[in-house]
Design a protein around this motif. Structure first.
Motif, PDB file in Angstrom:
ATOM      1  N   TYR A 182       0.727  -1.178   0.163  1.00  0.00           N
ATOM      2  CA  TYR A 182      -0.036   0.119   0.066  1.00  0.00           C
ATOM      3  C   TYR A 182       0.827   1.338  -0.066  1.00  0.00           C
ATOM      4  CZ  TYR A 182      -3.119  -3.583   1.614  1.00  0.00           C
ATOM      5  OH  TYR A 182      -3.900  -4.851   1.814  1.00  0.00           O
ATOM      6  N   PHE A 183       0.237   2.446  -0.519  1.00  0.00           N
ATOM      7  CA  PHE A 183       1.122   3.562  -0.743  1.00  0.00           C
ATOM      8  C   PHE A 183      -0.002   4.732  -0.813  1.00  0.00           C
ATOM      9  CE2 PHE A 183       0.353   2.152  -5.107  1.00  0.00           C
ATOM     10  CZ  PHE A 183       0.239   3.524  -5.646  1.00  0.00           C
ATOM     11  N   TYR A 184       0.685   5.869  -0.634  1.00  0.00           N
ATOM     12  CA  TYR A 184      -0.084   7.067  -0.891  1.00  0.00           C
ATOM     13  C   TYR A 184       0.666   8.408  -1.449  1.00  0.00           C
ATOM     14  CZ  TYR A 184       2.214   8.921   3.299  1.00  0.00           C
ATOM     15  OH  TYR A 184       3.006   9.408   4.413  1.00  0.00           O
ATOM     16  N   ALA A 185      -0.083   9.011  -2.149  1.00  0.00           N
ATOM     17  CA  ALA A 185       0.594  10.155  -2.661  1.00  0.00           C
ATOM     18  C   ALA A 185      -0.627  11.448  -2.593  1.00  0.00           C
ATOM     19  CB  ALA A 185       1.092  10.064  -4.320  1.00  0.00           C
ATOM     20  N   ASN A 186      -0.408  12.410  -1.709  1.00  0.00           N
ATOM     21  CA  ASN A 186      -1.230  13.139  -1.432  1.00  0.00           C
ATOM     22  C   ASN A 186      -0.484  14.703  -1.523  1.00  0.00           C
ATOM     23  OD1 ASN A 186      -2.825  11.307  -0.394  1.00  0.00           O
ATOM     24  ND2 ASN A 186      -2.329  11.655   1.674  1.00  0.00           N
ATOM     25  N   SER A 187      -1.659  15.908  -1.783  1.00  0.00           N
ATOM     26  CA  SER A 187      -0.789  17.103  -2.194  1.00  0.00           C
ATOM     27  C   SER A 187      -1.641  18.205  -1.965  1.00  0.00           C
ATOM     28  CB  SER A 187      -0.240  17.039  -3.547  1.00  0.00           C
ATOM     29  OG  SER A 187       0.333  18.255  -3.889  1.00  0.00           O
ATOM     30  N   ILE A 188      -1.012  19.557  -1.438  1.00  0.00           N
ATOM     31  CA  ILE A 188      -1.585  20.594  -1.507  1.00  0.00           C
ATOM     32  C   ILE A 188      -0.797  21.440  -2.420  1.00  0.00           C
ATOM     33  CG2 ILE A 188      -2.226  22.659   0.024  1.00  0.00           C
ATOM     34  CD1 ILE A 188      -2.182  20.853   2.429  1.00  0.00           C
ATOM     35  N   GLU A 189      -1.761  22.204  -3.267  1.00  0.00           N
ATOM     36  CA  GLU A 189      -1.133  22.945  -4.623  1.00  0.00           C
ATOM     37  C   GLU A 189      -1.457  24.424  -4.334  1.00  0.00           C
ATOM     38  OE1 GLU A 189       0.838  21.040  -7.239  1.00  0.00           O
ATOM     39  OE2 GLU A 189       0.578  19.445  -5.888  1.00  0.00           O
ATOM     40  N   TYR A 190      -0.681  25.528  -4.524  1.00  0.00           N
ATOM     41  CA  TYR A 190      -1.146  26.723  -4.348  1.00  0.00           C
ATOM     42  C   TYR A 190      -0.710  27.398  -5.701  1.00  0.00           C
ATOM     43  CZ  TYR A 190      -0.736  31.661  -3.160  1.00  0.00           C
ATOM     44  OH  TYR A 190      -1.177  33.313  -3.168  1.00  0.00           O
ATOM     45  N   SER A 191      -1.425  28.066  -6.380  1.00  0.00           N
ATOM     46  CA  SER A 191      -1.402  28.652  -7.940  1.00  0.00           C
ATOM     47  C   SER A 191      -1.012  30.186  -7.492  1.00  0.00           C
ATOM     48  CB  SER A 191      -2.741  28.651  -8.597  1.00  0.00           C
ATOM     49  OG  SER A 191      -3.225  27.380  -8.924  1.00  0.00           O
ATOM     50  N   MET A 192       0.578  30.323  -7.580  1.00  0.00           N
ATOM     51  CA  MET A 192       1.057  31.700  -7.415  1.00  0.00           C
ATOM     52  C   MET A 192       0.592  32.509  -8.431  1.00  0.00           C
ATOM     53  SD  MET A 192       4.698  30.338  -5.991  1.00  0.00           S
ATOM     54  CE  MET A 192       5.054  31.852  -5.596  1.00  0.00           C
ATOM     55  N   SER A 193       0.484  32.052  -9.651  1.00  0.00           N
ATOM     56  CA  SER A 193       0.209  33.079 -10.859  1.00  0.00           C
ATOM     57  C   SER A 193      -0.204  31.969 -11.878  1.00  0.00           C
ATOM     58  CB  SER A 193       1.364  33.720 -11.418  1.00  0.00           C
ATOM     59  OG  SER A 193       1.917  32.715 -11.927  1.00  0.00           O
ATOM     60  N   ASP A 194      -0.777  32.400 -13.169  1.00  0.00           N
ATOM     61  CA  ASP A 194      -1.271  31.612 -14.081  1.00  0.00           C
ATOM     62  C   ASP A 194      -0.114  30.608 -14.521  1.00  0.00           C
ATOM     63  OD1 ASP A 194      -3.717  32.895 -14.197  1.00  0.00           O
ATOM     64  OD2 ASP A 194      -3.265  34.432 -15.880  1.00  0.00           O
ATOM     65  N   ARG A 195       0.891  30.871 -14.289  1.00  0.00           N
ATOM     66  CA  ARG A 195       2.208  30.195 -15.051  1.00  0.00           C
ATOM     67  C   ARG A 195       2.833  29.436 -13.883  1.00  0.00           C
ATOM     68  NH1 ARG A 195       3.833  30.711 -20.049  1.00  0.00           N
ATOM     69  NH2 ARG A 195       2.887  32.417 -21.479  1.00  0.00           N
ATOM     70  N   VAL A 196       2.760  29.655 -12.710  1.00  0.00           N
ATOM     71  CA  VAL A 196       3.688  29.225 -11.459  1.00  0.00           C
ATOM     72  C   VAL A 196       2.701  28.485 -10.443  1.00  0.00           C
ATOM     73  CG1 VAL A 196       5.598  29.421  -9.705  1.00  0.00           C
ATOM     74  CG2 VAL A 196       5.529  30.793 -11.836  1.00  0.00           C
ATOM     75  N   ILE A 197       2.841  27.176 -10.117  1.00  0.00           N
ATOM     76  CA  ILE A 197       2.169  26.595  -8.977  1.00  0.00           C
ATOM     77  C   ILE A 197       3.380  26.006  -7.949  1.00  0.00           C
ATOM     78  CG2 ILE A 197       0.913  24.624  -8.350  1.00  0.00           C
ATOM     79  CD1 ILE A 197      -0.573  24.931 -10.902  1.00  0.00           C
ATOM     80  N   PHE A 198       2.978  26.614  -6.640  1.00  0.00           N
ATOM     81  CA  PHE A 198       3.867  25.637  -5.613  1.00  0.00           C
ATOM     82  C   PHE A 198       3.039  24.752  -5.037  1.00  0.00           C
ATOM     83  CE2 PHE A 198       5.131  25.530  -1.108  1.00  0.00           C
ATOM     84  CZ  PHE A 198       6.255  24.963  -1.160  1.00  0.00           C
ATOM     85  N   GLY A 199       3.764  23.572  -4.510  1.00  0.00           N
ATOM     86  CA  GLY A 199       2.985  22.541  -3.990  1.00  0.00           C
ATOM     87  C   GLY A 199       3.830  21.735  -3.013  1.00  0.00           C
ATOM     88  N   LEU A 200       3.230  21.294  -2.010  1.00  0.00           N
ATOM     89  CA  LEU A 200       3.810  20.347  -1.089  1.00  0.00           C
ATOM     90  C   LEU A 200       3.092  18.952  -1.253  1.00  0.00           C
ATOM     91  CD1 LEU A 200       4.186  22.217   2.445  1.00  0.00           C
ATOM     92  CD2 LEU A 200       5.995  21.313   0.892  1.00  0.00           C
ATOM     93  N   GLU A 201       3.956  17.830  -1.783  1.00  0.00           N
ATOM     94  CA  GLU A 201       3.554  16.594  -1.667  1.00  0.00           C
ATOM     95  C   GLU A 201       3.827  15.672  -0.482  1.00  0.00           C
ATOM     96  OE1 GLU A 201       4.649  14.776  -5.438  1.00  0.00           O
ATOM     97  OE2 GLU A 201       4.149  16.666  -6.603  1.00  0.00           O
TER      98      GLU A 201
END
Length: 260
Positions: A182-201
């Motif tokens: 078993y495994f997991y892959a979760n994330s919280i993504e934040y759209s900084m602009s139309d071209r850049v996304i910052f995420g924490l996986e």
């Protein structure tokens, strides 16, 4: 009746995901995005793990790099199909035979957007992998095996954030150790602009969920940068959170989009 069964399955899997049932196929995340009908995405991904980051229990295997080329095409508005070529390479291993490049798995994947709702969107990924030879994973020291992977993917957009919960089930059936993990892959993504996304996986591996010693957990901060309307670059660093996890994994990917 069928709708009720589907709702029950979704509820059970969602409940299990809260407990992070897991085996982390190396730091790979799926979100709700898929290519539209008639569009093909070609993606190259590599994970670089320096020898200084590898757990002592693995031994001296040098530096490791995992490679993946994925070709995913939108077949309908809800179904896309992928083919993958996975490989690995080593450098600096004391065993000179290890210091080369190998294609070890060929995979196909069914990607289905099941439904969208005001509560969450639900996507299902089913991957079938076939080994291309008698190769050993340099990190786990296990033979690559034919396998089946299932990932229910739940996502919720709360602008400018995107939340992804992805429990997973991984079954090896041609090489030992056989069986389900078993495994997991979760994330919280934040759209900084139309071209850049910052995420924490958040990735994790609980193996067969028998002992704490088989667990490994990671956090992966990353940036996704839209270089062009048809080119997406992603750069991230995986940080191991326990003794069984690699200390650092440097992950990069480039995705190109084609209309046909």
């Amino acid at each position: 009746m069928i709708k009720g069964i589907i709702n029950l399955v979704i509820a059970v899997v969602f409940f299990l995901s809260l407990f992070q049932i897991a085996e982390a196929r190396h730091l790979k995340l799926y979100g709700p995005a898929r290519p539209e009908k008639g569009v093909t995405w070609v993606t190259y991904v590599n994970d670089y793990i320096p020898s200084s980051s590898i757990p002592l229990a693995t031994g001296d295997v040098g530096n490791i790099m995992y490679h993946e080329i994925e070709i995913e095409t939108g077949i309908t508005e809800r179904w896309s199909q992928s083919i993958y070529f996975d490989g690995d390479s080593q450098s600096g291993s004391p065993n000179s035979d290890d210091n080369n490049f190998r294609i070890n798995l060929i995979k196909t994947e069914f990607n289905i957007a099941v439904f969208e709702s005001k509560w969450f969107d639900f996507r299902l990924n089913n991957e079938w992998a076939f080994k291309s030879g008698n190769y050993t994973d340099p990190l786990s020291q296990e033979k690559y095996s034919d396998s089946i992977e299932l990932r229910p993917i739940f996502s919720k957009s709360i602008d400018p954030f995107l939340i992804i919960i992805g429990p997973g089930f991984f079954y090896r059936y041609s090489e030992t150790p056989l069986g389900l993990t078993y495994f997991y892959a979760n994330s919280i993504e934040y759209s900084m602009s139309d071209r850049v996304i910052f995420g924490l996986e958040f990735h994790g591996d609980l193996g067969e969920m028998k002992t704490a010693s088989e667990q490994s957990h990671y956090i992966v901060p990353h940036f996704d940068v839209q270089l062009h309307e048809k080119a997406l670059l992603s750069i991230g660093v995986g940080v191991g959170l326990n003794e069984q996890a690699e200390k650092y994994t440097f992950r990069n990917s480039l995705q190109l989009s084609y209309q046909w």
